[in-house]
Motif scaffolding. Structure first.
Motif, PDB file in Angstrom:
ATOM      1  N   SER A 120       0.823  -1.209   0.000  1.00  0.00           N
ATOM      2  CA  SER A 120       0.000   0.000   0.000  1.00  0.00           C
ATOM      3  C   SER A 120       0.859   1.263   0.000  1.00  0.00           C
ATOM      4  O   SER A 120       0.473   2.290  -0.563  1.00  0.00           O
ATOM      5  N   VAL A 121       2.037   1.197   0.638  1.00  0.00           N
ATOM      6  CA  VAL A 121       2.955   2.337   0.628  1.00  0.00           C
ATOM      7  C   VAL A 121       3.514   2.548  -0.779  1.00  0.00           C
ATOM      8  O   VAL A 121       3.598   3.673  -1.274  1.00  0.00           O
ATOM      9  N   ALA A 122       3.888   1.446  -1.440  1.00  0.00           N
ATOM     10  CA  ALA A 122       4.362   1.539  -2.818  1.00  0.00           C
ATOM     11  C   ALA A 122       3.262   2.078  -3.725  1.00  0.00           C
ATOM     12  O   ALA A 122       3.528   2.861  -4.648  1.00  0.00           O
ATOM     13  N   ALA A 123       2.023   1.680  -3.464  1.00  0.00           N
ATOM     14  CA  ALA A 123       0.899   2.175  -4.265  1.00  0.00           C
ATOM     15  C   ALA A 123       0.728   3.680  -4.094  1.00  0.00           C
ATOM     16  O   ALA A 123       0.433   4.392  -5.062  1.00  0.00           O
ATOM     17  N   GLN A 124       0.917   4.175  -2.898  1.00  0.00           N
ATOM     18  CA  GLN A 124       0.789   5.609  -2.684  1.00  0.00           C
ATOM     19  C   GLN A 124       1.884   6.379  -3.422  1.00  0.00           C
ATOM     20  O   GLN A 124       1.638   7.447  -3.978  1.00  0.00           O
ATOM     21  N   LYS A 125       3.086   5.819  -3.442  1.00  0.00           N
ATOM     22  CA  LYS A 125       4.162   6.462  -4.210  1.00  0.00           C
ATOM     23  C   LYS A 125       3.804   6.485  -5.695  1.00  0.00           C
ATOM     24  O   LYS A 125       4.096   7.459  -6.397  1.00  0.00           O
ATOM     25  N   MET A 126       3.185   5.416  -6.162  1.00  0.00           N
ATOM     26  CA  MET A 126       2.762   5.388  -7.553  1.00  0.00           C
ATOM     27  C   MET A 126       1.708   6.452  -7.817  1.00  0.00           C
ATOM     28  O   MET A 126       1.722   7.121  -8.867  1.00  0.00           O
ATOM     29  N   GLN A 127       0.799   6.630  -6.884  1.00  0.00           N
ATOM     30  CA  GLN A 127      -0.250   7.632  -7.041  1.00  0.00           C
ATOM     31  C   GLN A 127       0.324   9.038  -7.170  1.00  0.00           C
ATOM     32  O   GLN A 127      -0.255   9.904  -7.824  1.00  0.00           O
ATOM     33  N   GLU A 128       1.483   9.285  -6.572  1.00  0.00           N
ATOM     34  CA  GLU A 128       2.102  10.608  -6.599  1.00  0.00           C
ATOM     35  C   GLU A 128       2.859  10.892  -7.891  1.00  0.00           C
ATOM     36  O   GLU A 128       3.267  12.031  -8.144  1.00  0.00           O
ATOM     37  N   LEU A 129       3.045   9.861  -8.722  1.00  0.00           N
ATOM     38  CA  LEU A 129       3.770  10.046  -9.975  1.00  0.00           C
ATOM     39  C   LEU A 129       3.013  10.963 -10.930  1.00  0.00           C
ATOM     40  O   LEU A 129       1.795  10.930 -11.009  1.00  0.00           O
ATOM     41  N   ASP A 130       3.757  11.745 -11.677  1.00  0.00           N
ATOM     42  CA  ASP A 130       3.129  12.605 -12.685  1.00  0.00           C
ATOM     43  C   ASP A 130       2.325  11.786 -13.680  1.00  0.00           C
ATOM     44  O   ASP A 130       1.220  12.177 -14.082  1.00  0.00           O
ATOM     45  N   VAL A 131       2.871  10.628 -14.111  1.00  0.00           N
ATOM     46  CA  VAL A 131       2.186   9.827 -15.122  1.00  0.00           C
ATOM     47  C   VAL A 131       0.872   9.265 -14.597  1.00  0.00           C
ATOM     48  O   VAL A 131      -0.074   9.041 -15.359  1.00  0.00           O
ATOM     49  N   PHE A 132       0.799   9.035 -13.294  1.00  0.00           N
ATOM     50  CA  PHE A 132      -0.458   8.587 -12.693  1.00  0.00           C
ATOM     51  C   PHE A 132      -1.421   9.754 -12.559  1.00  0.00           C
ATOM     52  O   PHE A 132      -2.620   9.631 -12.832  1.00  0.00           O
ATOM     53  N   GLN A 133      -0.905  10.892 -12.146  1.00  0.00           N
ATOM     54  CA  GLN A 133      -1.753  12.067 -11.940  1.00  0.00           C
ATOM     55  C   GLN A 133      -2.482  12.477 -13.217  1.00  0.00           C
ATOM     56  O   GLN A 133      -3.657  12.835 -13.180  1.00  0.00           O
ATOM     57  N   VAL A 134      -1.795  12.441 -14.351  1.00  0.00           N
ATOM     58  CA  VAL A 134      -2.398  12.917 -15.599  1.00  0.00           C
ATOM     59  C   VAL A 134      -3.169  11.832 -16.331  1.00  0.00           C
ATOM     60  O   VAL A 134      -3.923  12.133 -17.260  1.00  0.00           O
ATOM     61  N   ALA A 135      -3.004  10.574 -15.934  1.00  0.00           N
ATOM     62  CA  ALA A 135      -3.672   9.472 -16.631  1.00  0.00           C
ATOM     63  C   ALA A 135      -5.172   9.517 -16.403  1.00  0.00           C
ATOM     64  O   ALA A 135      -5.637   9.751 -15.287  1.00  0.00           O
ATOM     65  N   GLN A 136      -5.931   9.289 -17.455  1.00  0.00           N
ATOM     66  CA  GLN A 136      -7.380   9.190 -17.350  1.00  0.00           C
ATOM     67  C   GLN A 136      -7.851   7.744 -17.316  1.00  0.00           C
ATOM     68  O   GLN A 136      -8.890   7.433 -16.741  1.00  0.00           O
ATOM     69  N   CYS A 137      -7.078   6.853 -17.937  1.00  0.00           N
ATOM     70  CA  CYS A 137      -7.397   5.429 -17.955  1.00  0.00           C
ATOM     71  C   CYS A 137      -6.145   4.645 -17.591  1.00  0.00           C
ATOM     72  O   CYS A 137      -5.102   4.806 -18.228  1.00  0.00           O
ATOM     73  N   VAL A 138      -6.249   3.792 -16.568  1.00  0.00           N
ATOM     74  CA  VAL A 138      -5.110   3.027 -16.080  1.00  0.00           C
ATOM     75  C   VAL A 138      -5.443   1.541 -16.145  1.00  0.00           C
ATOM     76  O   VAL A 138      -6.480   1.110 -15.629  1.00  0.00           O
ATOM     77  N   LYS A 139      -4.580   0.776 -16.777  1.00  0.00           N
ATOM     78  CA  LYS A 139      -4.732  -0.672 -16.794  1.00  0.00           C
ATOM     79  C   LYS A 139      -3.906  -1.244 -15.638  1.00  0.00           C
ATOM     80  O   LYS A 139      -2.705  -0.991 -15.527  1.00  0.00           O
ATOM     81  N   VAL A 140      -4.561  -2.012 -14.765  1.00  0.00           N
ATOM     82  CA  VAL A 140      -3.889  -2.572 -13.589  1.00  0.00           C
ATOM     83  C   VAL A 140      -4.112  -4.074 -13.557  1.00  0.00           C
ATOM     84  O   VAL A 140      -5.235  -4.550 -13.762  1.00  0.00           O
ATOM     85  N   ASN A 141      -3.058  -4.825 -13.272  1.00  0.00           N
ATOM     86  CA  ASN A 141      -3.164  -6.279 -13.159  1.00  0.00           C
ATOM     87  C   ASN A 141      -4.050  -6.663 -11.973  1.00  0.00           C
ATOM     88  O   ASN A 141      -4.249  -5.874 -11.043  1.00  0.00           O
ATOM     89  N   PRO A 142      -4.611  -7.878 -11.964  1.00  0.00           N
ATOM     90  CA  PRO A 142      -5.591  -8.259 -10.940  1.00  0.00           C
ATOM     91  C   PRO A 142      -4.994  -8.849  -9.670  1.00  0.00           C
ATOM     92  O   PRO A 142      -5.742  -9.334  -8.814  1.00  0.00           O
ATOM     93  N   ASP A 143      -3.672  -8.824  -9.500  1.00  0.00           N
ATOM     94  CA  ASP A 143      -3.034  -9.508  -8.378  1.00  0.00           C
ATOM     95  C   ASP A 143      -3.163  -8.730  -7.067  1.00  0.00           C
ATOM     96  O   ASP A 143      -3.359  -7.505  -7.051  1.00  0.00           O
ATOM     97  N   SER A 144      -2.998  -9.459  -5.949  1.00  0.00           N
ATOM     98  CA  SER A 144      -3.197  -8.895  -4.610  1.00  0.00           C
ATOM     99  C   SER A 144      -2.336  -7.676  -4.311  1.00  0.00           C
ATOM    100  O   SER A 144      -2.840  -6.701  -3.734  1.00  0.00           O
ATOM    101  N   PRO A 145      -1.030  -7.655  -4.634  1.00  0.00           N
ATOM    102  CA  PRO A 145      -0.219  -6.492  -4.248  1.00  0.00           C
ATOM    103  C   PRO A 145      -0.612  -5.203  -4.947  1.00  0.00           C
ATOM    104  O   PRO A 145      -0.240  -4.120  -4.486  1.00  0.00           O
ATOM    105  N   GLN A 146      -1.358  -5.284  -6.033  1.00  0.00           N
ATOM    106  CA  GLN A 146      -1.802  -4.080  -6.736  1.00  0.00           C
ATOM    107  C   GLN A 146      -3.263  -3.722  -6.422  1.00  0.00           C
ATOM    108  O   GLN A 146      -3.857  -2.869  -7.082  1.00  0.00           O
TER     109      GLN A 146
END
Length: 355
Positions: A120-146
């Motif tokens: 969850s900490v790694a996910a929050q760092k990902m959320q802070e990325l510019d590429v995440f901030q500007v993305a309108q559609c995100v493809k995410v794998n279905p596994d537990s850590p994500q």
């Protein structure tokens, strides 16, 4: 772990403690860049995500999914060549995570994308990325850590594209915020929730994916070379999105892993043409921009796809038939392989979740 939308942004230095586990990031991993852009939130409106009037049996769906996943892992263990270089690296990572208690359930982590401590900490760092901030559609794998990445994607009002595990039931589906309420948003981040609330899409769906989040067993921070759990589904998903025109070479690929999953011994020269490299790595302690020079796959490489895997994944058979009809030429087939059985369900394959 209960997911929450009320998470304040923060930055950690190592070593630090999450729960009862201490992190000690290896010296190989250097902090390269962090984004501190503010996050956006949206209000989830109440709505219904049912695709039809047929009652959905969540318990039966989950029981079948877990049984088939267990069978798939057993088959992977039987088929794996312990001397093959990819399996040597995978086993080392899996063994380390179990021995060091760096993993959350489901365990053991062998033959899985490991649900690492601090995901969850790694996910929050990902959320802070510019590429995440500007993305309108995100493809995410279905596994537990994500799972938290999927939650944050929805919470930020973005579209979420996610496949059913192992492509058993079809292709992608779309979840939209007006199908969800505050009580179902967490469920929508799970496989059961995707099947229950998602709107299936087909190969003709016109979508643009701005960011791909992919699970990993091991990843090289210096080259961007990545290893999954060995079934090749991430590569198939990527190839089908290329065919649909939803992504191209410029679409960023991001992964989240534990620091112990960072390696420096993936031989780039031995990677296959369909292996997907990563541009950015998020761990609980750092964000790494790989500046990878490894070429990204350009589509489905049919000469690498076995008849057995093609027979198990309906959407691939449909895609192959379509291409052969359009071109008037028969596509090649790869060598045979032994595969575990997959489920036959009434739901379609992938899910797109939209604000």
């Amino acid at each position: 772990m209960q997911l929450s939308g009320k998470m304040d942004a923060f930055r950690l230095s190592y070593p630090f403690t999450v729960g009862s586990n201490n992190y000690h990031a290896p010296s190989l991993c250097a902090l390269r860049s962090l984004s501190t852009n503010p996050r956006r939130w949206f209000k989830v409106e109440a709505g219904s995500g049912q695709k039809n009037n047929k009652a959905f049996d969540a318990a039966a769906f989950e029981e079948e999914r877990l049984a088939l996943d267990a069978e798939a892992r057993r088959a992977m263990a039987e088929a794996a060549d312990p001397k093959a270089w990819k399996w040597v690296i995978r086993k080392r990572i899996w063994d380390t995570m179990e021995a060091s208690n760096f993993a959350n359930n489901p365990r053991p982590v062998h033959h899985r994308i490991p649900n690492f401590v601090g995901a969850s900490v790694a996910a929050q760092k990902m959320q802070e990325l510019d590429v995440f901030q500007v993305a309108q559609c995100v493809k995410v794998n279905p596994d537990s850590p994500q799972k938290q990445v999927r939650f944050l994607t929805l919470s930020d009002g973005k579209k979420l594209l996610t496949p059913q595990p192992r492509l058993r039931t079809g292709f992608f589906s779309i979840l939209e915020s007006n199908m969800l309420n505050l009580g179902t948003i967490n469920e929508a981040c799970t496989s059961v929730g995707v099947a229950k609330h998602g709107r299936p899409i087909g190969l003709d769906e016109k979508i643009k994916v701005d960011l791909i989040v992919i699970g990993s067993v091991a990843v090289d921070p210096w080259t961007g070379a990545r290893l999954g759990k060995g079934e090749g589904f991430a590569e198939l998903e990527y190839g089908m999105l290329r065919y649909m025109g939803a992504i191209d070479d410029s679409t960023p690929v991001v992964t989240s892993v534990h620091d112990c999953q960072l390696v420096d011994d993936i031989p780039v020269e031995k990677l296959l043409i369909h292996d997907v490299p990563v541009d950015i790595i998020c761990t609980p302690t750092q964000v790494i921009f790989t500046h990878t020079s490894i070429p990204k796959p350009q589509g489905i490489y049919w000469d690498k796809l076995s008849p057995e895997k093609l027979g198990q994944i309906r959407i691939l058979r449909e895609l192959k038939k379509r291409i052969e009809q359009e071109t008037g030429q028969k596509l090649p087939t790869g060598p045979s392989e032994k595969l575990p059985p997959t489920a036959q369900r009434s739901w379609d394959e992938f899910v797109l979740i939209s604000a």
